[in-house]
Design an enzyme around this catalytic site. Structure first.
Site, PDB file in Angstrom:
ATOM      1  N   HIS A   1       0.827  -1.209   0.000  1.00  0.00           N
ATOM      2  CA  HIS A   1       0.000   0.000   0.000  1.00  0.00           C
ATOM      3  C   HIS A   1       0.861   1.259   0.000  1.00  0.00           C
ATOM      4  O   HIS A   1       0.434   2.316  -0.467  1.00  0.00           O
ATOM      5  CB  HIS A   1      -0.929  -0.008   1.227  1.00  0.00           C
ATOM      6  CG  HIS A   1      -2.080   0.934   1.120  1.00  0.00           C
ATOM      7  ND1 HIS A   1      -1.966   2.283   1.320  1.00  0.00           N
ATOM      8  CD2 HIS A   1      -3.385   0.716   0.827  1.00  0.00           C
ATOM      9  CE1 HIS A   1      -3.150   2.862   1.170  1.00  0.00           C
ATOM     10  NE2 HIS A   1      -4.019   1.939   0.861  1.00  0.00           N
TER      11      HIS A   1
ATOM     12  N   ARG B   1       1.504   3.851  -3.006  1.00  0.00           N
ATOM     13  CA  ARG B   1       0.634   5.004  -3.264  1.00  0.00           C
ATOM     14  C   ARG B   1       1.232   6.270  -2.655  1.00  0.00           C
ATOM     15  O   ARG B   1       1.197   7.339  -3.256  1.00  0.00           O
ATOM     16  CB  ARG B   1      -0.763   4.736  -2.713  1.00  0.00           C
ATOM     17  CG  ARG B   1      -1.535   3.692  -3.514  1.00  0.00           C
ATOM     18  CD  ARG B   1      -2.753   3.172  -2.789  1.00  0.00           C
ATOM     19  NE  ARG B   1      -3.701   4.181  -2.376  1.00  0.00           N
ATOM     20  CZ  ARG B   1      -4.613   4.737  -3.157  1.00  0.00           C
ATOM     21  NH1 ARG B   1      -4.682   4.387  -4.444  1.00  0.00           N
ATOM     22  NH2 ARG B   1      -5.465   5.634  -2.688  1.00  0.00           N
TER      23      ARG B   1
ATOM     24  N   HIS C   1      -9.001   9.397  -4.287  1.00  0.00           N
ATOM     25  CA  HIS C   1      -9.414  10.001  -3.032  1.00  0.00           C
ATOM     26  C   HIS C   1     -10.670  10.825  -3.290  1.00  0.00           C
ATOM     27  O   HIS C   1     -10.744  11.558  -4.270  1.00  0.00           O
ATOM     28  CB  HIS C   1      -8.307  10.894  -2.468  1.00  0.00           C
ATOM     29  CG  HIS C   1      -7.169  10.111  -1.903  1.00  0.00           C
ATOM     30  ND1 HIS C   1      -5.938  10.660  -1.654  1.00  0.00           N
ATOM     31  CD2 HIS C   1      -7.079   8.803  -1.530  1.00  0.00           C
ATOM     32  CE1 HIS C   1      -5.132   9.737  -1.159  1.00  0.00           C
ATOM     33  NE2 HIS C   1      -5.799   8.600  -1.075  1.00  0.00           N
TER      34      HIS C   1
ATOM     35  N   TYR D   1     -16.882  18.042 -11.661  1.00  0.00           N
ATOM     36  CA  TYR D   1     -16.002  18.734 -12.599  1.00  0.00           C
ATOM     37  C   TYR D   1     -14.728  17.942 -12.824  1.00  0.00           C
ATOM     38  O   TYR D   1     -14.274  17.740 -13.946  1.00  0.00           O
ATOM     39  CB  TYR D   1     -15.662  20.122 -12.053  1.00  0.00           C
ATOM     40  CG  TYR D   1     -14.599  20.846 -12.861  1.00  0.00           C
ATOM     41  CD1 TYR D   1     -14.903  21.446 -14.082  1.00  0.00           C
ATOM     42  CD2 TYR D   1     -13.286  20.909 -12.403  1.00  0.00           C
ATOM     43  CE1 TYR D   1     -13.924  22.096 -14.823  1.00  0.00           C
ATOM     44  CE2 TYR D   1     -12.301  21.548 -13.132  1.00  0.00           C
ATOM     45  CZ  TYR D   1     -12.634  22.157 -14.350  1.00  0.00           C
ATOM     46  OH  TYR D   1     -11.664  22.779 -15.068  1.00  0.00           O
TER      47      TYR D   1
END
Length: 326
Positions: free
Chosen positions: A254, A257, A280, A290
């Protein structure tokens, strides 16, 4: 007549409050959440309630439980050194009470004013161990030389190249990939935030996926377990492989990331594009809508840059980040 109806409704409400135990309402709440949670999240939540809440308060009518009783439960958990679990249990109890109020099991929510920071001691946040940029040449060399299962090796490579979560890689299906369009569409039900995530694929990422076709192209999963081909690689596969490469306690799968985020931010890439690549959640719903439409072209460039950066580190080449991002 009105008085009789009022007495009747009051009596019914009182009966409901005295017969609706905390465990009964919690089970109803869990059933309500089942449609939006992953199976393992539901199982973990139920297990924590069964272990720490139901033995003490489960058989008590929900309307009769006091804030002091709830505080005693969570502080007992904290006392055994499980501060993170205590925090989560408190949050779950508060959620159960909000549900109970909404669905009229109780007239008011007595737990609404419980503030975790005023009950539990401050906790030191422990981030998952991650490699630093300087560690990449050695790690990539060890990954190339790793003699373990090829499914795991290729999965780790795609994990690094996409900055996806380990679980998203392990359960990746062939139907999610459009290699001609250079896109991987992870469906909402497999995402932590329950929103479809579109991942741009660099040329290097496509090469990794293509390399899996001879091994798993006839199956549903891109990275099936070598022992149980109908199931994905196990949850501990990546970290076990990294431990065998000498990175136990030093780095986790992990953590790639965090490495991607650190390097990309230092190189000057747009922070919103980086966050979108990491899937996220954007709290502002208008801005989120958007971003879904506007960040993909930028993320295509970002992930090509990231793949080239990893290639440069594989050979130990030191290239100024601004030069790579140009």
């Amino acid at each position: 007549m009105q008085a009789a109806r009022w007495l009747s409704s009051t009596s019914a409400r009182t009966l409901q409050e005295t017969t609706s135990t905390l465990q009964a309402v919690a089970e109803e709440w869990l059933s309500h959440q089942a449609g939006r949670w992953e199976a393992n999240t539901l199982a973990r939540t139920r297990a924590s309630l069964e272990a720490d809440v139901f033995p003490a308060l489960g058989s008590t009518p929900i309307a009769e439980i006091t804030t002091r009783q709830v505080m005693e439960v969570v502080k007992k958990i904290e006392a055994r050194g499980a501060g993170e679990i205590a925090m989560r249990v408190l949050q779950r109890i508060k959620a159960i009470y909000r549900y109970a109020t909404t669905h009229q099991h109780i007239d008011r929510n007595p737990m609404g004013d419980l503030v975790p920071s005023e009950i539990l001691k401050p906790r030191r946040v422990q981030h998952r161990a991650a490699l630093g940029p300087a560690d990449l040449p050695e790690f990539l060399s060890k990954l190339d030389a790793y003699q373990g299962d090829p499914h795991t090796v290729h999965a780790l490579r795609l994990l690094m190249l996409t900055a996806a979560r380990p679980g998203e890689i392990r359960s990746a299906c062939w139907t999610e990939f459009d290699l001609a369009a250079k896109l991987w569409r992870i469906p909402a039900e497999r995402m932590k935030m329950r929103t479809e995530h579109v991942v741009p694929l660099s040329a290097q990422a496509i090469a990794v996926v293509e390399s899996m076709k001879p091994m798993s192209g006839h199956r549903d999963l891109v990275f099936p377990s070598p022992f149980y081909p109908s199931k994905p690689l196990s949850e501990n596969t990546f970290n076990s492989a990294m431990a065998r490469m000498g990175y136990k306690y030093l780095a986790t799968a992990h953590g790639f990331r965090a490495l991607f985020s650190t390097v990309a931010n230092e190189a000057g890439w747009n922070a919103d594009a980086i966050e979108r690549q990491l899937a996220h959640a954007e709290r502002d719903q208008v801005r989120a809508a958007y971003d879904r439409g506007s960040r993909l072209p930028e993320r295509v460039k970002l992930m090509e840059w990231w793949a080239n950066y990893l290639d440069s580190r594989r050979v130990g080449k030191v290239v100024p980040l601004h030069q790579l991002a140009a």
